[in-house]
Design a protein around this motif. Structure first.
Motif, PDB file in Angstrom:
ATOM      1  N   LEU A 154       0.818  -1.224  -0.079  1.00 53.89           N
ATOM      2  CA  LEU A 154       0.123  -0.022   0.021  1.00 53.89           C
ATOM      3  C   LEU A 154       0.861   1.138   0.036  1.00 53.89           C
ATOM      4  CD1 LEU A 154      -2.949   1.085   0.674  1.00 53.89           C
ATOM      5  CD2 LEU A 154      -2.398   1.225   2.748  1.00 53.89           C
ATOM      6  N   VAL A 155       0.691   1.942  -0.917  1.00 55.24           N
ATOM      7  CA  VAL A 155       1.841   3.579  -0.958  1.00 55.24           C
ATOM      8  C   VAL A 155       1.082   4.405  -0.099  1.00 55.24           C
ATOM      9  CG1 VAL A 155       2.279   5.026  -2.694  1.00 55.24           C
ATOM     10  CG2 VAL A 155       2.238   2.799  -3.443  1.00 55.24           C
ATOM     11  N   ILE A 156       1.905   5.148   0.611  1.00 57.67           N
ATOM     12  CA  ILE A 156       1.604   6.071   1.477  1.00 57.67           C
ATOM     13  C   ILE A 156       2.586   7.517   0.953  1.00 57.67           C
ATOM     14  CG2 ILE A 156       1.732   7.121   3.677  1.00 57.67           C
ATOM     15  CD1 ILE A 156       1.663   4.235   5.074  1.00 57.67           C
ATOM     16  N   THR A 157       1.796   8.509   0.634  1.00 58.07           N
ATOM     17  CA  THR A 157       2.418   9.453  -0.110  1.00 58.07           C
ATOM     18  C   THR A 157       2.946  10.533   1.176  1.00 58.07           C
ATOM     19  OG1 THR A 157       1.189   9.492  -2.147  1.00 58.07           O
ATOM     20  CG2 THR A 157       2.412  11.425  -1.581  1.00 58.07           C
ATOM     21  N   VAL A 158       4.163  10.737   1.252  1.00 60.77           N
ATOM     22  CA  VAL A 158       4.537  11.566   2.287  1.00 60.77           C
ATOM     23  C   VAL A 158       5.541  12.723   1.869  1.00 60.77           C
ATOM     24  CG1 VAL A 158       4.810   9.666   3.675  1.00 60.77           C
ATOM     25  CG2 VAL A 158       6.884  10.073   2.441  1.00 60.77           C
ATOM     26  N   THR A 159       5.766  13.656   2.564  1.00 62.11           N
ATOM     27  CA  THR A 159       6.388  15.199   2.289  1.00 62.11           C
ATOM     28  C   THR A 159       8.044  14.695   2.492  1.00 62.11           C
ATOM     29  OG1 THR A 159       5.755  16.063   4.256  1.00 62.11           O
ATOM     30  CG2 THR A 159       4.333  16.539   2.238  1.00 62.11           C
ATOM     31  N   ALA A 201       3.779  -4.647   2.528  1.00 58.09           N
ATOM     32  CA  ALA A 201       4.647  -3.627   2.932  1.00 58.09           C
ATOM     33  C   ALA A 201       3.668  -2.300   2.512  1.00 58.09           C
ATOM     34  CB  ALA A 201       5.901  -3.495   1.432  1.00 58.09           C
ATOM     35  N   LEU A 202       4.277  -1.275   3.323  1.00 61.79           N
ATOM     36  CA  LEU A 202       3.732  -0.055   3.351  1.00 61.79           C
ATOM     37  C   LEU A 202       4.845   0.753   2.621  1.00 61.79           C
ATOM     38  CD1 LEU A 202       2.168   0.533   7.146  1.00 61.79           C
ATOM     39  CD2 LEU A 202       0.921  -0.220   5.064  1.00 61.79           C
ATOM     40  N   ARG A 203       4.435   1.131   1.467  1.00 64.90           N
ATOM     41  CA  ARG A 203       5.389   1.492   0.804  1.00 64.90           C
ATOM     42  C   ARG A 203       5.450   3.155   0.675  1.00 64.90           C
ATOM     43  NH1 ARG A 203       6.371  -1.348  -4.581  1.00 64.90           N
ATOM     44  NH2 ARG A 203       7.219  -2.614  -2.947  1.00 64.90           N
ATOM     45  N   LEU A 204       6.552   3.640   1.151  1.00 67.59           N
ATOM     46  CA  LEU A 204       6.570   5.428   1.275  1.00 67.59           C
ATOM     47  C   LEU A 204       6.882   5.933  -0.197  1.00 67.59           C
ATOM     48  CD1 LEU A 204       8.173   5.690   4.750  1.00 67.59           C
ATOM     49  CD2 LEU A 204       5.831   5.665   4.104  1.00 67.59           C
ATOM     50  N   HIS A 205       6.020   6.981  -0.536  1.00 68.67           N
ATOM     51  CA  HIS A 205       6.540   7.587  -1.843  1.00 68.67           C
ATOM     52  C   HIS A 205       6.704   9.022  -1.668  1.00 68.67           C
ATOM     53  CE1 HIS A 205       5.434   4.807  -5.422  1.00 68.67           C
ATOM     54  NE2 HIS A 205       5.909   4.103  -4.496  1.00 68.67           N
ATOM     55  N   TRP A 206       7.823   9.529  -1.828  1.00 68.88           N
ATOM     56  CA  TRP A 206       7.791  10.931  -1.600  1.00 68.88           C
ATOM     57  C   TRP A 206       6.729  11.668  -2.796  1.00 68.88           C
ATOM     58  CZ3 TRP A 206      11.764  14.278  -4.712  1.00 68.88           C
ATOM     59  CH2 TRP A 206      12.076  15.532  -4.298  1.00 68.88           C
ATOM     60  N   PRO A 260      -0.442  13.789   0.545  1.00 73.83           N
ATOM     61  CA  PRO A 260      -0.024  13.423   2.026  1.00 73.83           C
ATOM     62  C   PRO A 260      -1.261  13.817   3.000  1.00 73.83           C
ATOM     63  CG  PRO A 260       1.575  14.603   0.991  1.00 73.83           C
ATOM     64  CD  PRO A 260       0.487  14.748   0.052  1.00 73.83           C
ATOM     65  N   GLY A 261      -1.359  12.928   3.975  1.00 71.69           N
ATOM     66  CA  GLY A 261      -2.535  13.073   5.004  1.00 71.69           C
ATOM     67  C   GLY A 261      -3.853  12.621   4.299  1.00 71.69           C
ATOM     68  N   SER A 262      -4.053  11.896   3.454  1.00 70.22           N
ATOM     69  CA  SER A 262      -5.392  11.534   2.816  1.00 70.22           C
ATOM     70  C   SER A 262      -5.499   9.971   3.178  1.00 70.22           C
ATOM     71  CB  SER A 262      -5.548  11.765   1.296  1.00 70.22           C
ATOM     72  OG  SER A 262      -4.562  10.889   0.518  1.00 70.22           O
ATOM     73  N   LEU A 263      -4.629   9.213   3.981  1.00 71.48           N
ATOM     74  CA  LEU A 263      -4.736   7.944   4.266  1.00 71.48           C
ATOM     75  C   LEU A 263      -5.623   7.758   5.442  1.00 71.48           C
ATOM     76  CD1 LEU A 263      -4.227   5.051   3.207  1.00 71.48           C
ATOM     77  CD2 LEU A 263      -2.045   5.354   4.449  1.00 71.48           C
ATOM     78  N   LEU A 265      -4.470   7.747  16.195  1.00 70.78           N
ATOM     79  CA  LEU A 265      -3.303   8.809  16.058  1.00 70.78           C
ATOM     80  C   LEU A 265      -3.044   9.385  14.632  1.00 70.78           C
ATOM     81  CD1 LEU A 265       0.038   6.936  16.120  1.00 70.78           C
ATOM     82  CD2 LEU A 265      -1.999   5.701  16.775  1.00 70.78           C
ATOM     83  N   ARG A 266      -2.255  10.332  14.556  1.00 76.16           N
ATOM     84  CA  ARG A 266      -1.789  10.655  13.139  1.00 76.16           C
ATOM     85  C   ARG A 266      -0.358  10.504  12.917  1.00 76.16           C
ATOM     86  NH1 ARG A 266      -6.011  12.799  10.353  1.00 76.16           N
ATOM     87  NH2 ARG A 266      -7.893  13.217  11.681  1.00 76.16           N
ATOM     88  N   ASP A 267      -0.031  10.152  11.746  1.00 78.67           N
ATOM     89  CA  ASP A 267       1.452  10.207  11.408  1.00 78.67           C
ATOM     90  C   ASP A 267       1.950  11.752  11.129  1.00 78.67           C
ATOM     91  OD1 ASP A 267       0.740  10.746   8.627  1.00 78.67           O
ATOM     92  OD2 ASP A 267       1.770   9.009   7.947  1.00 78.67           O
ATOM     93  N   PRO A 268       3.350  11.804  10.492  1.00 78.31           N
ATOM     94  CA  PRO A 268       3.829  13.170  10.613  1.00 78.31           C
ATOM     95  C   PRO A 268       3.025  14.054   9.416  1.00 78.31           C
ATOM     96  CG  PRO A 268       5.690  11.960  11.277  1.00 78.31           C
ATOM     97  CD  PRO A 268       4.387  11.094  10.903  1.00 78.31           C
ATOM     98  N   ASP A 269       2.567  13.267   8.428  1.00 75.13           N
ATOM     99  CA  ASP A 269       1.695  14.068   7.486  1.00 75.13           C
ATOM    100  C   ASP A 269       0.349  14.184   7.635  1.00 75.13           C
ATOM    101  OD1 ASP A 269       3.746  14.479   5.007  1.00 75.13           O
ATOM    102  OD2 ASP A 269       4.392  12.519   5.472  1.00 75.13           O
ATOM    103  N   GLY A 270      -0.192  13.643   8.910  1.00 78.29           N
ATOM    104  CA  GLY A 270      -1.789  13.995   8.940  1.00 78.29           C
ATOM    105  C   GLY A 270      -2.595  12.477   8.740  1.00 78.29           C
ATOM    106  N   ASN A 271      -1.772  11.570   8.156  1.00 70.63           N
ATOM    107  CA  ASN A 271      -2.502  10.336   7.920  1.00 70.63           C
ATOM    108  C   ASN A 271      -3.312   9.886   9.154  1.00 70.63           C
ATOM    109  OD1 ASN A 271      -2.312  10.052   4.933  1.00 70.63           O
ATOM    110  ND2 ASN A 271       0.021   9.799   5.614  1.00 70.63           N
TER     111      ASN A 271
END
Length: 130
Positions: free
Chosen positions: A8-13, A46-51, A65-68, A111-117
């Motif tokens: 699953l792709v997580i878009t991060v800043t 895998a939680l796949r981080l994409h910039w 970012p923050g939409s998950l 809780l929230r991750d640093p991008d607000g997910n």
């Protein structure tokens, strides 16, 4: 036809900040793929981080970012998870509260991750505790 979820792709800043959070706070194993992609292992998923500014194609139409909103199952009782989060000064937004999971009643912390997910950490409820 399908048998499960591979990644699953997580878009991060900020990949470094996300890696720190998911490995230090949630205990996920980190596997670096390249400068713009990192896998965080959760069992065989895998939680796949994409910039955000990646040139990787194909990708979602509007990777944001923050939409998950993701629910993760905990091996530990939620009281232990909550103490761990408090020790790391990670704010619990809500919980523990009863919810309905894919396979029945669960109890969840949010809780929230640093991008607000939004991350929901859940554990199956014992019968009779709903």
């Amino acid at each position: 036809m399908l048998s499960g979820l591979d990644h699953l792709v997580i878009t991060v800043t900020d990949i470094s900040r996300a890696v720190d959070f998911y490995s230090r706070v949630l205990g996920l194993e980190v596997r670096y793929r390249d400068r713009e992609r990192v896998d965080l292992m959760l069992g065989d998923l895998a939680l796949r981080l994409h910039w955000t500014a990646t040139d990787i194609e194909p990708r979602a139409a509007t990777p944001t970012p923050g939409s998950l909103d993701l629910c993760l199952r905990s091996l530990l009782p939620l009281e232990e998870v909550q103490r761990h989060l408090e020790a790391l000064d990670v704010e619990v937004e809500l919980g523990p509260v009863p919810r309905q999971g894919a396979n029945g009643p669960i109890e969840s912390l949010y809780l929230r991750d640093p991008d607000g997910n939004l991350l929901e950490i859940s554990r199956a409820m014992k019968p009779g505790s709903e």
